[in-house]
Design an enzyme around this catalytic site. Structure first.
Site, mmCIF file in Angstrom:
data_model
loop_
_atom_site.group_PDB
_atom_site.id
_atom_site.type_symbol
_atom_site.label_atom_id
_atom_site.label_comp_id
_atom_site.label_asym_id
_atom_site.label_seq_id
_atom_site.Cartn_x
_atom_site.Cartn_y
_atom_site.Cartn_z
ATOM 1 C CB VAL A 135 -0.995 0.018 1.192
ATOM 2 C CG1 VAL A 135 -1.893 -1.216 1.135
ATOM 3 C CG2 VAL A 135 -0.294 0.103 2.541
ATOM 4 C CE LYS A 136 6.009 0.596 -3.378
ATOM 5 N NZ LYS A 136 5.254 -0.574 -3.859
#
Lengths: 339, 339
Positions: A135-136
């Site tokens: 998801v960074k």
């Protein structure tokens, strides 16, 4: 897409039900990195399959069925990628410790796409897989705390604790510094979860900022030093629950970073389709044979489109994926055995 | 939460319907930064209201009604924050050019929360507001392209082009370098949208990496130079559609960055609750009185909890927000007039 029925199970009144509706006894006893290591050792498979479905990868028959049911809509796309994921997971789950769904590939299809992401995470967990949400995320403190609650912990709604997504690890962007990362570390500690912090990414221009020298040291090494520090607050039995991301496409840097962070697990994207080779990846591992887990996305989920696996045919795309997983495990474990 | 009915409108067969179901004629004629500037000038209000609803801000009566309908669930929380947002938007929309919903505050409530985000964006647009999605996305090229399609452009599903979320600008994290940012710039060009790239964030530890010196120059200035370069590919009439984020909490840096990027619009978080003051913020503006837009979140949406606005009472929370917006506009425009 019966995602509402899944979602409605995802809250509990304090003390009555487990947060996660699926039984995962191992989660109660060990920290998440120990769970991951146990699975890697048991399967002799330091690999993770990236569930990054693009519609172009989904066989026409699956798309046709989904579009017939939902039209050429976001819901139709979401149904197509969910059915695609499910078939692949069913074909490979017994071979691998973990999956890494890339949320962007779902988020592009709006809410129906994100519901397919949630459902994919949940389904993978029900098959005993560890779920690494790529998801960074990363923001200022209070905002990172919200992301951590949604993806790893739980959120309080009145007297209920609710869970947004069924992930075990997520990837985190460090650009905002410690107060943007520590809320994730805190939730990892409380909930026995883990994170992988971006240190050196696999893309061609990753060096533009990450490689710049600060007092003679590249920025990615400064980030690595911080990852090590954050990780000391959240240790498993040998490795930390705070891991990092180092791309397979930069093997020399991987070697240096391995030495700098001996107790940090490295999630390695960029194998296969992006150009990373098994013989380069052995340096991402410690002498205990642990310390790294290698991701392949396109190379596995779209294997049937490669000449090597074309004989499976589009109808047997999931079998092609299974063979590609077997080949990847063989490729990496034999490179490790040879070193 | 009737989000499915909204979503099902959000696809079009090529050439038949507008991508956005809401009429926004100005979007067809000008680039997004010009639309934003026109609204700022018309209202004399270089401000944006951050719609970052925490359940703790939502008055008890709204929560009670939402929980009675949906239980203490993710759906209940999502309904509560949607009703809260709607009341505030109804009270302030005529005063401001734009809103900035922070997606993390919705994402923490899983799919129902994200549906409330989508609905909030859509509703704000229907009230004529420009929507700046504070999503801080950023990844390797193909993945950034998916985020850009979902948040700013559109995604192809068979013969239909579908829209995931109704945003006009989003914030972008630059840590992965040019190939992680350019897909967003490309979509801005194609779809007349805009982005704000993180340069110097408002949080206390932002300096940990962003301030480190590279050849004597802080990293945030290197990022600023790239923002300027990316922006040249995507100009409006005077300013670029590629803006940046510089926190109000670092006014000296804001002054330097203003001079380095004369045609870059600066989105300024950190005013009010985080400590940024109007007299410090004048340096974020150019001599044309443009070039910056100041965000306040908590200071506006939870105004009724401040002593200053307590006399409105919890029942009139939205009126307190309106007064807080009026005060913020007065504070900033008079500081600008005095310089």
């Amino acid at each position: 897409m019966r995602h509402r029925s899944f979602l409605s199970q995802n809250c509990r009144t304090e003390g009555l039900h487990p947060l996660c509706p699926v039984s995962n006894d191992y989660r109660k006893e060990k920290t998440m990195i120990d769970n991951l290591i146990e699975k890697i050792e048991k399967l002799n498979a330091p690999v993770v399959v990236g569930l990054d479905p693009m519609l172009a990868y989904v066989p026409d028959a699956l798309k046709k069925a989904a579009f017939e049911q939902y039209g050429e809509t976001l819901e139709g796309a979401a149904e197509a990628i969910w059915q695609f994921n499910k078939a692949i997971v069913d074909a490979v789950y017994d071979l691998i410790p973990a999956v890494k769904p890339q949320i962007a590939m779902y988020e592009q299809f709006g809410i129906p796409g994100l519901a397919a992401f949630a459902r994919t995470c949940e389904y993978c967990r029900s098959k005993g897989l560890i779920v690494i949400g790529d998801v960074k995320r990363g923001d200022i403190g209070s905002t990172s705390a919200a992301y951590a609650a949604g993806h790893l912990g739980g959120v309080q709604v009145g007297a209920s604790k609710c869970s947004g997504f069924a992930e075990d690890f997520i990837t985190v962007n460090p650009y905002l510094g410690s107060d943007g990362v520590k809320p994730f570390v805190e939730v990892c500690r409380q909930e026995d979860k883990g994170i992988f912090v971006l240190v050196k990414t696999s893309n061609p221009s990753s060096g533009e900022f990450q490689d710049r020298l600060v007092d003679g040291v590249p920025l990615y090494e400064l980030v690595a030093a911080k990852v090590k520090e954050w990780g000391e607050e959240c240790m498993g039995s040998v490795y930390s629950n705070v891991g990092c991301v180092v791309g397979a496409t930069y093997p020399e840097m991987g070697k240096t970073l391995r030495a700098l962070m001996p107790k940090t697990y490295i999630l390695v994207p960029g194998y296969g389709a992006q150009g990373g080779k098994a013989e380069d990846l052995v340096h991402y591992f410690n002498s205990d044979g642990l310390g790294a887990i290698v991701n392949s996305s396109r190379g596995i989920i779209a294997a049937y489109k490669q000449e090597k696996y074309a004989s499976f045919g589009e109808a047997h795309f999931a079998d092609a994926s299974r063979q590609a997983v077997l080949d990847m495990i063989e490729d990496i474990t034999s490179a490790l055995a040879k070193r």
